[in-house]
Design a protein around this motif. Sequence first.
Motif, mmCIF file in Angstrom:
data_model
loop_
_atom_site.group_PDB
_atom_site.id
_atom_site.type_symbol
_atom_site.label_atom_id
_atom_site.label_comp_id
_atom_site.label_asym_id
_atom_site.label_seq_id
_atom_site.Cartn_x
_atom_site.Cartn_y
_atom_site.Cartn_z
ATOM 1 N N ALA A 173 0.820 -1.221 0.000
ATOM 2 C CA ALA A 173 0.000 0.000 0.000
ATOM 3 C C ALA A 173 0.850 1.265 0.000
ATOM 4 O O ALA A 173 0.471 2.278 -0.589
ATOM 5 N N LEU A 174 1.994 1.216 0.660
ATOM 6 C CA LEU A 174 2.846 2.400 0.742
ATOM 7 C C LEU A 174 3.785 2.535 -0.448
ATOM 8 O O LEU A 174 4.569 3.486 -0.518
ATOM 9 N N LYS A 175 3.724 1.592 -1.381
ATOM 10 C CA LYS A 175 4.543 1.593 -2.596
ATOM 11 C C LYS A 175 6.032 1.582 -2.271
ATOM 12 O O LYS A 175 6.846 2.187 -2.971
ATOM 13 N N THR A 176 6.391 0.865 -1.200
ATOM 14 C CA THR A 176 7.795 0.768 -0.804
ATOM 15 C C THR A 176 8.369 -0.614 -1.070
ATOM 16 O O THR A 176 9.586 -0.795 -1.024
ATOM 17 N N ARG A 177 7.507 -1.602 -1.340
ATOM 18 C CA ARG A 177 7.956 -2.969 -1.582
ATOM 19 C C ARG A 177 7.367 -3.509 -2.877
ATOM 20 O O ARG A 177 6.215 -3.213 -3.215
ATOM 21 N N VAL A 178 8.172 -4.295 -3.570
ATOM 22 C CA VAL A 178 7.761 -4.909 -4.834
ATOM 23 C C VAL A 178 7.793 -6.432 -4.657
ATOM 24 O O VAL A 178 8.818 -6.988 -4.247
ATOM 25 N N TYR A 179 6.675 -7.094 -4.936
ATOM 26 C CA TYR A 179 6.581 -8.552 -4.865
ATOM 27 C C TYR A 179 6.390 -9.092 -6.281
ATOM 28 O O TYR A 179 5.524 -8.606 -7.028
ATOM 29 N N ILE A 180 7.194 -10.115 -6.659
ATOM 30 C CA ILE A 180 7.119 -10.693 -8.001
ATOM 31 C C ILE A 180 7.027 -12.213 -7.877
ATOM 32 O O ILE A 180 7.835 -12.830 -7.177
ATOM 33 N N SER A 181 6.032 -12.778 -8.536
ATOM 34 C CA SER A 181 5.941 -14.237 -8.614
ATOM 35 C C SER A 181 6.276 -14.653 -10.042
ATOM 36 O O SER A 181 5.789 -14.056 -11.002
ATOM 37 N N THR A 182 7.115 -15.674 -10.193
ATOM 38 C CA THR A 182 7.492 -16.166 -11.518
ATOM 39 C C THR A 182 7.228 -17.656 -11.577
ATOM 40 O O THR A 182 7.619 -18.416 -10.688
ATOM 41 N N TRP A 183 6.575 -18.064 -12.650
ATOM 42 C CA TRP A 183 6.092 -19.441 -12.762
ATOM 43 C C TRP A 183 7.235 -20.457 -12.727
ATOM 44 O O TRP A 183 7.178 -21.459 -12.031
ATOM 45 N N GLY A 184 8.297 -20.218 -13.434
ATOM 46 C CA GLY A 184 9.359 -21.200 -13.547
ATOM 47 C C GLY A 184 10.194 -21.387 -12.303
ATOM 48 O O GLY A 184 10.872 -22.405 -12.140
ATOM 49 N N THR A 185 10.158 -20.428 -11.374
ATOM 50 C CA THR A 185 11.005 -20.511 -10.179
ATOM 51 C C THR A 185 10.283 -21.105 -8.981
ATOM 52 O O THR A 185 10.918 -21.445 -7.982
ATOM 53 N N ASN A 186 8.943 -21.199 -9.056
ATOM 54 C CA ASN A 186 8.153 -21.636 -7.895
ATOM 55 C C ASN A 186 8.484 -20.793 -6.670
ATOM 56 O O ASN A 186 8.594 -21.303 -5.552
#
Length: 656
Positions: A549-562
Motif C-alpha cells: 500500500a505504501l509503494k515501498t515494496r515490490v513482490y514478483i511471482s514467476t512461474w518457472g522458479t516456484n
Amino acid sequence: MATSDTASCADESPICSICLGAFNIPRQLTCMHCFCEHCIKSYIKSKAAKVDDVDKIECPVCQTVVRRPHRVTSVESWISSLPINTVLLSISTESKANVIRSCDACQSRDVMISADGYCVVCEEAMCVDCKVVHQHQKATKTHSIVCIEELTRSPKNALKYATAFNCPEHDGEDIKFYCRNHRLACCVVCCGTSHRSCESVLDLKTEASTLLKEEDPDFIIENLKTLETHLNKFTEINNENINNLESQMNVVTAAIQDLRKKINDTFDEFERKIKMDGQIIYKREMIQKQEENQACLSLFNSIRNSRAMLKIVNQNGNNIQKFLVTDKTKSQLTSYSELIREKFEKINKITLQLDVDPLLQSLMEGKFAKLVTKSEYQDFTLTTMKKLRKQCPLLVTGVFEVKGPVEKYQYYTDLVCLPEDQVMLIDYNNNRCCLLDSLYCNISSFPLPGKPWSINMFDDQEVVVSLRDKNQIQFLAVEDNTIRPTRMIKTRLPCWGIDVAEKGSIVVSGPNFAKIKSYWSVFSDKGEEKSYHEYGDRAFKDSYIALNALKTRVYISTWGTNSLFCFEITGSPLFVYSFDNLKGSYGITLDMYDNVYVVGRDSNNIHQLSPDGAVFQIHTAGLPQGPVAITYNRSKNQLLLINESSQRNIHAINLD
C-alpha cells in the motif's frame, strides 16, 4: 473538556469522544457510537446553524450518515429520540452521578422537575406525575417503566432494558433476523424488502448461539486493544515531534545568534525575518500536531468504548445481544483499522533546522539562509498493522459464473476490481478485456492490439494493461459502462506483470532474453524508464507483480522458479519465498494489512504470507483446478480468484 492525561490513563471507564470526559447520559447513534447528551446536541446544533434545516449528520467518529427520523421536527426532539445506551449508563461514573435528572417531558416545557422513572420503550425519564399519566394513557399504558437507579445497578440489569438493538433503517423495529448473503442483521421489514430474494435469512432467536460460534468476541476485543496501542504510538511520535520542535527551535535561535556575530550589520534584517519564519513554522506545526493528537485521542476513546461495550455484552448479555454487538463491532474494527492506517501512512518525523547557503550568493538580498522542515518517513505499518490479520481458514464463499456473450477458447489471465464493484477481466486467447458489473455479467468488451497478460488500476479513471508480445502498455478508461482506449506507451523489453507505484509510475516485470535474466522496471506514465533491476538466473516469461500500500515494496511471482521475490522499490532484495508446496507461482495480490496472497497454479493452492514473507497458511479447500489470477476487493474485504479452465467462473473468498 478532559485533558489527554485523563483520557490516556489506565482507567477502563468509557469516555465520550467529543468532550473526552466520562459519559453524561450517553446517547447512541445508529452506527453504535455514543456521546454525551449535551455533546451530541451541541454537535447537531452546530450543523443546523450552517443550514436552514438539518436532516442528517455525520458521526463525529466514523463519518457514518445518521438521518433525522421523519416524525422529528426539532433538534431537541431528535436528541430525545436517540436511544440511551443503558450499558454505558450502568458503568459510567459521571452518568450515575446524573441519574437524579430532570423529567424529559417537563424539561421540554422549561420546567425542571427531578425524574423518578424511566420508560424503556419511549426511552424517556419522567417525574412521578408524568409517570402516572404515562401509565394511564391508552397508547403507553403497557410500556415498562423502571426506576432510574435500576438501570445503573449492574451491566446485566442494563442489558435487560437495552433498546439499542433495533433496526437502524426502520424506526421501532427490533432486529430479529440475520442475512448470511449480505452479512447483515435485519428486522421484519428489511426481510420483506431488501432481503426477500436472499437464500439464507436466519432467525436470531434460534440461530444466535450458532452464529456466535462463528464470531470471536475475544479476538475483536484484543484487536481493539491493539488499535489503542497503535494510537498511543501515534501520539507518542507526535509528542516527540512537539518536544523536538521546541528544543530544535532553541538550537536554531542559538545558531542564528552565533551567525549574527560573524557577519556585519547587513544580517539585522535577516535575523528578524528568520526568527519570524521560525515562529510561524513552529506554531503551525505545533497546532497541527496537537490537532492530530486530539483527533487521535477521540478515536482512541471510541475504540475503548467499543471494546468496553463488547466486553460487557459478551460477559453479561444473551446470545442475540452478544451476536449483534459483536457483528457491529467487527465492522467498526475494519473502519478503525483504515482510519489508523491512514494516519500512519501520513505521519512523518519533523526536524526543524537552519539551512545555510555556503556560498552566500544571495548575501546582499538577505536570502543566504532559510528555515526548512525535513521529514523522515518511518514504515510503522509492517510492524503494527499486520498483527491485526486474523489467522483463520480462507473459505470460498461463492462461485459466480461470468454471464454474457461467450467467446471460444477464452483464457482469463488477470482481473482487477473497479469502482462501483465492477470487475475487468483479461481474456488472453481472444485478445480482449471484459467489463463485468457487480453481478459478474459481461456488459462490454474491448479488443486489444496485442496479447494482454496483466491488468491493474492506474488511478480512479484509468487502468493499465500489459501487452506481452508488443512491448506496450495500453491505458483504458470506463465511461457509461463502455471501455475506451486513452493512450499507449512502449517499453524496452517484453512486459508481463504490471502494477502502479506512487506519483503515477508504472512497475512492470518480464524476461530479458538477451541477458538470460528476469527483470523488473519502473516507468513514468510517459514511457520513460526510471530504473531497471535484474533477478534470477533465467529469463522466465510468466510473471505477476504487486506493490504494498505504501509503494515501498515490490513482490514478483514467476512461474518457472516456484518462488515469490520481494524487493525494496529502490531495487534492494529483501527475501525470496520458496516452499515445496508452491508450484507454478502465478497471480499475486495484497490485502488492506499488506498480507500477501500468491497462487500456486500447479500445486492448486493459495499461500498467505505476512509482509516479511512468513507463511500464515496454505489454502486448498474449495479452489478451482489450476488457479491463475487473484485480486483484492477492498470495499468487500474479499479475494476474487479465476482459473485457466473454460468454466468462466469467479471464486470469492471473504476475509472477514
